[in-house]
Design an enzyme around this catalytic site. Structure first.
Site, short mmCIF file in Angstrom:
data_model
loop_
_atom_site.label_atom_id
_atom_site.label_comp_id
_atom_site.label_asym_id
_atom_site.label_seq_id
_atom_site.Cartn_x
_atom_site.Cartn_y
_atom_site.Cartn_z
N GLU A 336 0.81 -1.07 0.16
CA GLU A 336 0.26 -0.01 -0.05
C GLU A 336 0.65 1.25 0.11
O GLU A 336 1.79 1.34 0.87
CB GLU A 336 -0.88 -0.04 1.28
CG GLU A 336 -2.05 -0.62 1.17
CD GLU A 336 -3.02 -0.62 2.23
OE1 GLU A 336 -4.20 -1.35 2.45
OE2 GLU A 336 -2.54 -0.07 3.34
N CYS A 337 0.64 2.07 -1.01
CA CYS A 337 1.21 3.18 -1.11
C CYS A 337 2.96 3.27 -1.04
O CYS A 337 3.60 3.27 -2.19
CB CYS A 337 0.64 4.51 0.03
SG CYS A 337 0.87 6.25 -0.33
#
Length: 454
Positions: A336-337
């Protein structure tokens, strides 16, 4: 039934002093020997790190958008079990929530769901008698929100305090604290908010101690505790990760979870869900560790600030090779990210893992907001068509190569596809809260279990 005394710390607007007051209260009550449960409204990852430092317990988020309103009280009950007091720091202004969604995900909504009294932190630096009108407006806007008192922040002098108290006498709300204007407690910020605790551990300890001392000197802790005890019992059963038990039997696959200063964005419930689903969770620090944990069958890389550590991450070639080999083997990898950036070919010109055919770089544009998403492709996290809610928060952009398979189709605020699915990799800018979809952790661990142990 949940009968933990509790307070929600809110403000008329951002930058009023909520984090200082909330963290200071946590530290002050913990110094009295109380077990304090720390919570944060919304998707924020950074403030909970300071809360954890103040209390010695995991900071937990209460996000009504990502998790749904029905899960707020059970998540609160789970986090506050066995505690003497719970302190919930709000987000933005008291009534500010998800854009265009009314009260959804606002501090006011969470306070109502928890039946908790609200303490309003007011920046009084540029007002005197007008403070009464401000407080009256917030107290009367929604009769279901119970504001139990006010803490006045940035008060200039004894005379200023007297004027503020005289004005608030007419409001009927007690002044529970007065914090004088003083040099800012050392909590440095940058492009996405405060610098996380993991990046400044010793300084952060001093900052939290200073917050506790300031709050203890200026606030009536006995009156605040008495107010917290007026919160009625909640009928909700605590949330538990055991609601999503592992369906398989046999060995516990090792799931490595990225940690350390570069990867600090994580919800405590994710590790709890992975463990309940049958995984042995081991933390790996991409800044320091040159190998993945022995037997790693899956990897979770959450958010953080890899852009601040790009040279160091790039220099750790042994771990980058190990991550690439794991991904190429087909093992489940959820990113994530920051994790997405780490898997890219390069970040700001520095070589990264090269798992994804994409180049990442810092940008002047802030991408921020809640999102509605649907899985476009089958992956170790979800089958195609699975709907989830999440949050984006970054100042980077990715330039993908040709022929990539997206992870999500976004439906708010605009329609677009985003992220990557390839082999066992699911990588995206979207932050999600797995407590809302516990099947995510179970599916991930099951994919880990079917692969040969490494």
């Amino acid at each position: 039934m949940v009968s933990v005394p509790r307070l929600v710390i809110a403000a008329p607007a951002s930058n009023s002093g909520k984090t200082t007051v909330a963290t200071g209260l946590m530290a002050a009550f913990a110094a009295r020997g109380l077990a304090v449960s720390p919570h944060k409204v919304g998707p924020d990852y950074i403030d909970p790190g300071y809360h954890a430092l103040a209390t010695g317990r995991p900071g937990r988020n209460l996000d009504a958008y990502m998790c749904g309103t029905d899960l707020i009280a059970p998540l609160f009950a789970h986090g506050s079990a066995g505690c003497d007091l719970a302190v919930v720091e709000g987000v933005m202004g008291l009534y500010d929530g998800a854009s265009g969604q009314g009260e959804l995900a606002s501090t006011a909504q969470v306070a109502k769901l928890l039946k908790a009294p609200v303490v309003l932190v007011v920046d009084a630096s540029s007002q005197s008698r007008s403070v009464a009108a401000l407080v009256h407006g917030f107290a009367s806007w929604d009769p279901q929100v119970r504001i139990g008192g006010v803490i006045l922040n940035k008060v200039a002098s004894d005379r200023h305090e007297a004027l503020l108290r005289d004005a608030l006498d007419e409001s009927g709300l007690p002044v529970l604290g007065v914090i004088r204007r003083a040099p800012q407690v050392a909590t440095p910020s940058r492009h996405l908010g405060l610098v996380p605790v993991a990046e400044r551990q010793s300084d952060a300890v001093d900052a939290v101690r200073a917050m506790g001392e300031r709050v203890r000197a200026g606030c009536d802790l006995d009156a605040l505790m008495a107010l917290a005890r007026t919160a009625p019992a909640l009928p909700d059963e605590p949330w538990t990760p055991a609601y999503a038990p592992a369906s398989g039997q046999g060995r516990r696959p090792v799931v490595a979870v990225a940690g350390g200063a570069a990867f600090t964005f994580a919800y405590a419930e994710h590790v709890e869900l992975l463990t309940a689903a049958g995984a042995e969770v081991v933390v790996v620090d991409p800044l320091r560790d040159e190998k993945l944990p022995v037997g790693t069958a899956g990897l979770v890389i959450g958010g953080g600030f890899p852009e601040m550590y790009a040279p160091e991450l790039s220099a750790n070639e042994p771990l980058r090779r190990a991550v690439t080999e794991l991904a190429l083997s087909g093992a489940p990898v959820a990113a994530e990210c920051a994790g997405l950036l780490y898997l890219a070919r390069e970040l700001d010109g520095k070589p990264m893992c090269g798992v994804l055919d994409a180049e990442a770089r810092m940008s002047e544009r802030l991408t921020l907001g809640y999102r509605q998403a649907v899985a476009v492709s089958d992956s170790p996290l979800a089958v195609a068509g699975t709907r989830m809610r999440g949050h984006e928060f970054h100042r980077t952009v990715l330039e993908p190569g040709a022929g990539t398979t997206p992870a999500w189709g976004m439906h708010q605020p605009e329609r677009r596809v985003e992220g990557y699915v390839q082999r066992g990799v699911h990588a995206s800018y979207l932050h999600t809260h797995w407590a809302a979809s516990p099947g995510v952790a179970r599916r991930f661990v099951e994919h880990c279990r079917v692969l040969p142990a490494r």
